[in-house]
Design an enzyme around this catalytic site. Sequence first.
Site, PDB file in Angstrom:
ATOM      1  N   ASP A  67       0.852  -1.192   0.000  1.00 25.49           N
ATOM      2  CA  ASP A  67       0.000   0.000   0.000  1.00 25.49           C
ATOM      3  C   ASP A  67       0.884   1.237   0.000  1.00 25.49           C
ATOM      4  O   ASP A  67       1.420   1.640   1.034  1.00 25.49           O
ATOM      5  CB  ASP A  67      -0.916  -0.021   1.224  1.00 25.49           C
ATOM      6  CG  ASP A  67      -1.818   1.213   1.279  1.00 25.49           C
ATOM      7  OD1 ASP A  67      -1.873   1.953   0.272  1.00 25.49           O
ATOM      8  OD2 ASP A  67      -2.457   1.434   2.327  1.00 25.49           O
ATOM      9  N   LEU A  68       1.027   1.859  -1.155  1.00 27.32           N
ATOM     10  CA  LEU A  68       1.897   3.029  -1.276  1.00 27.32           C
ATOM     11  C   LEU A  68       1.292   4.285  -0.670  1.00 27.32           C
ATOM     12  O   LEU A  68       1.946   5.333  -0.647  1.00 27.32           O
ATOM     13  CB  LEU A  68       2.228   3.281  -2.746  1.00 27.32           C
ATOM     14  CG  LEU A  68       3.352   2.407  -3.316  1.00 27.32           C
ATOM     15  CD1 LEU A  68       3.450   2.557  -4.820  1.00 27.32           C
ATOM     16  CD2 LEU A  68       4.672   2.761  -2.653  1.00 27.32           C
ATOM     17  N   GLY A  90       4.253   3.386 -14.622  1.00 31.34           N
ATOM     18  CA  GLY A  90       3.441   3.938 -15.697  1.00 31.34           C
ATOM     19  C   GLY A  90       2.390   4.902 -15.213  1.00 31.34           C
ATOM     20  O   GLY A  90       1.313   5.019 -15.813  1.00 31.34           O
ATOM     21  N   TYR A  91       2.673   5.608 -14.118  1.00 28.62           N
ATOM     22  CA  TYR A  91       1.726   6.592 -13.599  1.00 28.62           C
ATOM     23  C   TYR A  91       1.732   7.863 -14.462  1.00 28.62           C
ATOM     24  O   TYR A  91       2.649   8.117 -15.239  1.00 28.62           O
ATOM     25  CB  TYR A  91       2.106   6.993 -12.168  1.00 28.62           C
ATOM     26  CG  TYR A  91       2.150   5.874 -11.162  1.00 28.62           C
ATOM     27  CD1 TYR A  91       1.181   4.886 -11.147  1.00 28.62           C
ATOM     28  CD2 TYR A  91       3.169   5.825 -10.208  1.00 28.62           C
ATOM     29  CE1 TYR A  91       1.227   3.874 -10.203  1.00 28.62           C
ATOM     30  CE2 TYR A  91       3.218   4.815  -9.257  1.00 28.62           C
ATOM     31  CZ  TYR A  91       2.235   3.838  -9.270  1.00 28.62           C
ATOM     32  OH  TYR A  91       2.289   2.835  -8.338  1.00 28.62           O
ATOM     33  N   ARG A  92       0.710   8.689 -14.252  1.00 33.36           N
ATOM     34  CA  ARG A  92       0.748  10.018 -14.852  1.00 33.36           C
ATOM     35  C   ARG A  92       1.903  10.808 -14.234  1.00 33.36           C
ATOM     36  O   ARG A  92       2.311  10.560 -13.091  1.00 33.36           O
ATOM     37  CB  ARG A  92      -0.558  10.769 -14.585  1.00 33.36           C
ATOM     38  CG  ARG A  92      -1.745  10.272 -15.376  1.00 33.36           C
ATOM     39  CD  ARG A  92      -2.831  11.336 -15.376  1.00 33.36           C
ATOM     40  NE  ARG A  92      -4.139  10.772 -15.610  1.00 33.36           N
ATOM     41  CZ  ARG A  92      -5.242  11.491 -15.763  1.00 33.36           C
ATOM     42  NH1 ARG A  92      -5.178  12.811 -15.670  1.00 33.36           N
ATOM     43  NH2 ARG A  92      -6.414  10.913 -15.993  1.00 33.36           N
ATOM     44  N   GLY A 132      -5.400   9.638 -21.559  1.00 35.49           N
ATOM     45  CA  GLY A 132      -5.296   9.247 -22.956  1.00 35.49           C
ATOM     46  C   GLY A 132      -5.219   7.751 -23.103  1.00 35.49           C
ATOM     47  O   GLY A 132      -5.020   7.023 -22.129  1.00 35.49           O
ATOM     48  N   HIS A 133      -5.381   7.300 -24.343  1.00 36.50           N
ATOM     49  CA  HIS A 133      -5.241   5.889 -24.677  1.00 36.50           C
ATOM     50  C   HIS A 133      -4.571   5.772 -26.036  1.00 36.50           C
ATOM     51  O   HIS A 133      -4.401   6.759 -26.767  1.00 36.50           O
ATOM     52  CB  HIS A 133      -6.595   5.180 -24.671  1.00 36.50           C
ATOM     53  CG  HIS A 133      -7.086   4.843 -23.302  1.00 36.50           C
ATOM     54  ND1 HIS A 133      -6.452   3.940 -22.485  1.00 36.50           N
ATOM     55  CD2 HIS A 133      -8.150   5.295 -22.594  1.00 36.50           C
ATOM     56  CE1 HIS A 133      -7.103   3.845 -21.329  1.00 36.50           C
ATOM     57  NE2 HIS A 133      -8.132   4.659 -21.374  1.00 36.50           N
ATOM     58  N   ASP A 134      -4.230   4.552 -26.384  1.00 36.95           N
ATOM     59  CA  ASP A 134      -3.491   4.252 -27.605  1.00 36.95           C
ATOM     60  C   ASP A 134      -4.014   5.009 -28.823  1.00 36.95           C
ATOM     61  O   ASP A 134      -3.241   5.621 -29.573  1.00 36.95           O
ATOM     62  CB  ASP A 134      -3.565   2.736 -27.847  1.00 36.95           C
ATOM     63  CG  ASP A 134      -2.851   2.288 -29.105  1.00 36.95           C
ATOM     64  OD1 ASP A 134      -3.361   2.565 -30.205  1.00 36.95           O
ATOM     65  OD2 ASP A 134      -1.809   1.627 -28.998  1.00 36.95           O
ATOM     66  N   ILE A 135      -5.318   4.989 -29.033  1.00 36.88           N
ATOM     67  CA  ILE A 135      -5.870   5.555 -30.260  1.00 36.88           C
ATOM     68  C   ILE A 135      -5.553   7.040 -30.401  1.00 36.88           C
ATOM     69  O   ILE A 135      -5.274   7.528 -31.499  1.00 36.88           O
ATOM     70  CB  ILE A 135      -7.394   5.293 -30.344  1.00 36.88           C
ATOM     71  CG1 ILE A 135      -7.929   5.663 -31.723  1.00 36.88           C
ATOM     72  CG2 ILE A 135      -8.142   6.026 -29.237  1.00 36.88           C
ATOM     73  CD1 ILE A 135      -9.363   5.203 -31.946  1.00 36.88           C
ATOM     74  N   ASP A 163       0.569   1.366 -27.787  1.00 40.60           N
ATOM     75  CA  ASP A 163       0.939   0.855 -26.472  1.00 40.60           C
ATOM     76  C   ASP A 163       2.170  -0.035 -26.516  1.00 40.60           C
ATOM     77  O   ASP A 163       3.097   0.111 -25.707  1.00 40.60           O
ATOM     78  CB  ASP A 163      -0.217   0.053 -25.866  1.00 40.60           C
ATOM     79  CG  ASP A 163      -1.275   0.949 -25.252  1.00 40.60           C
ATOM     80  OD1 ASP A 163      -1.062   2.165 -25.175  1.00 40.60           O
ATOM     81  OD2 ASP A 163      -2.341   0.420 -24.858  1.00 40.60           O
TER      82      ASP A 163
END
Length: 391
Positions: A67-68, A90-92, A132-135, A163
Site C-alpha cells: 500500500d503506497l 506507468g503513472y501520470r 489518454g489511450h493508444d488511439i 501501447d
Amino acid sequence: MTRSGNGPLSGVRVLELAGIGPGPFAAMLLADLGADVVRVDRPGGAGLGIDPASDLTNRNKSSVLVDLKQPAGVGQVLDLVERADVLIEGYRPGVAERLGVGPEPCLARNPRLVYGRMTGWGQDGPLSGTAGHDIGYIAITGALGMIGPPDGPPAIPANLLGDYAGGSLYLVIGVLAALQHARTDGGTGQVVDAAIVDGTAHLTAMIHGMLAAGGWQDRRGANLLDGGAPFYGAYETADGGYMAVGALEQRFYAEFIRLLGIEDDAPGRDDLAAWDDLRSAIAARFRTRTRDEWTAVFQESDACVAPVLSLREAPGHPHLAARGTFTEHAGLTQPAPAPRFSATPGTVRRPPARPGADTEEVARDWQAPSLATPAEQPRRPLRTTPEGTAE
C-alpha cells in the site's frame, strides 16, 4: 555451446510498480529474457478487470502487495529499490513523486538504478497531465491516419501500434541501453522517459523519408504499403475468409498472378491507371475458392500470399507450430518468448503472478525483511483512472 537456464538477463532485478498496458508488457518482456521481475501490486488491483491467472503480461514475475498510501509501504518499495537494477512505472507525471517513489528518492537510495517511466504523452508538454489511450497517441503522430481505406475512417490496429510497439518496446530499448551505461566504469543510473507519442512517431521514420522524397502521398490507400497497390492488400475468399497478398517485387508478383490463374488476363501492374481493374480481377479470382483452398495453392511458393488467421487459429499454423512460436504453460496457450538466443534462451518459467502471492519469497531472495511486515491495509480499495494511474 553452453546454454544457460533463464535467458540473457538472468541476474538483473526489475521492480515493476503495477499498472496496465504497456508498462506490464515491457516488464513481461524483460522477465521472458530472464530478469527477476517483482511486481508491486496495490490493494484493490490495477484495474484491468480480468482474472489474474489469465493475465499473460504477468507471467515469469513475482508479486508483492504494498500500500503506497501508507508510509510503511513507501519504505518497503524503497528497500526493494535499493536492491534493484531497474524500476518501471506507468503513472501520470507527478503521481510517483506524490507517492514518495519518484526518481529523486529512488536514485538517492540506489544511484545506479535505471528508472523507466512509461506514459502516453511523456513527462512534459501541454498534454502530459491529461488522460489518454493508444488511439489518441497514434492519432496525433500521423500513424493512425495512414491506416485504412481511402473512402472510410482510419482502421484501428487494436492497441498494438501505440501501447506495445511505440511504448513497451521503446521502454525496453531505453532501459537496456541505460542499464549498459549504469554498469560501465563511472556509469550512473538515470531516468528513461518513454512516451508512446515519441516511439510511435519514431516508427514512421521510413515513411517520412519516402514522403520527403516524393515516394509517399500523405493520404490513405494511395501508396505501395497502405493498400493502395492492388498487389499489397487483403482479399475475400469464397467462404468469407481473407488472403493477405504482399507481392511487391516483380518476380514475386509474376509467381502470384501465375498461381492465381490470371497471368494471361491481368492488366499491367506498372500502369497505375489500370490498378482498379487489376484489383477487381484479383478480387474476383479470390472469390472463386475458399481460404483453405487458396492456402494450398500458394503454400511454400514465393508469391508472398498468406491466409489471414484469427488469434485462436494462429497457433495451429504449420510454420508457427514447427518453430514453437506459441507455447502452452499452466494450461494457457500463449506466444513464446521472443527473440531467440542460441546460448541463453528465454523460457516461460512461471504462470501469471497472483497479486501478493510471492511476498515471502521476494523478502527472502531480495533480502528485504521489511516486506515480511505488511503495511496497514486501507479501509477501501485504491481508486484508479482508466489507464491504471493511482489517485
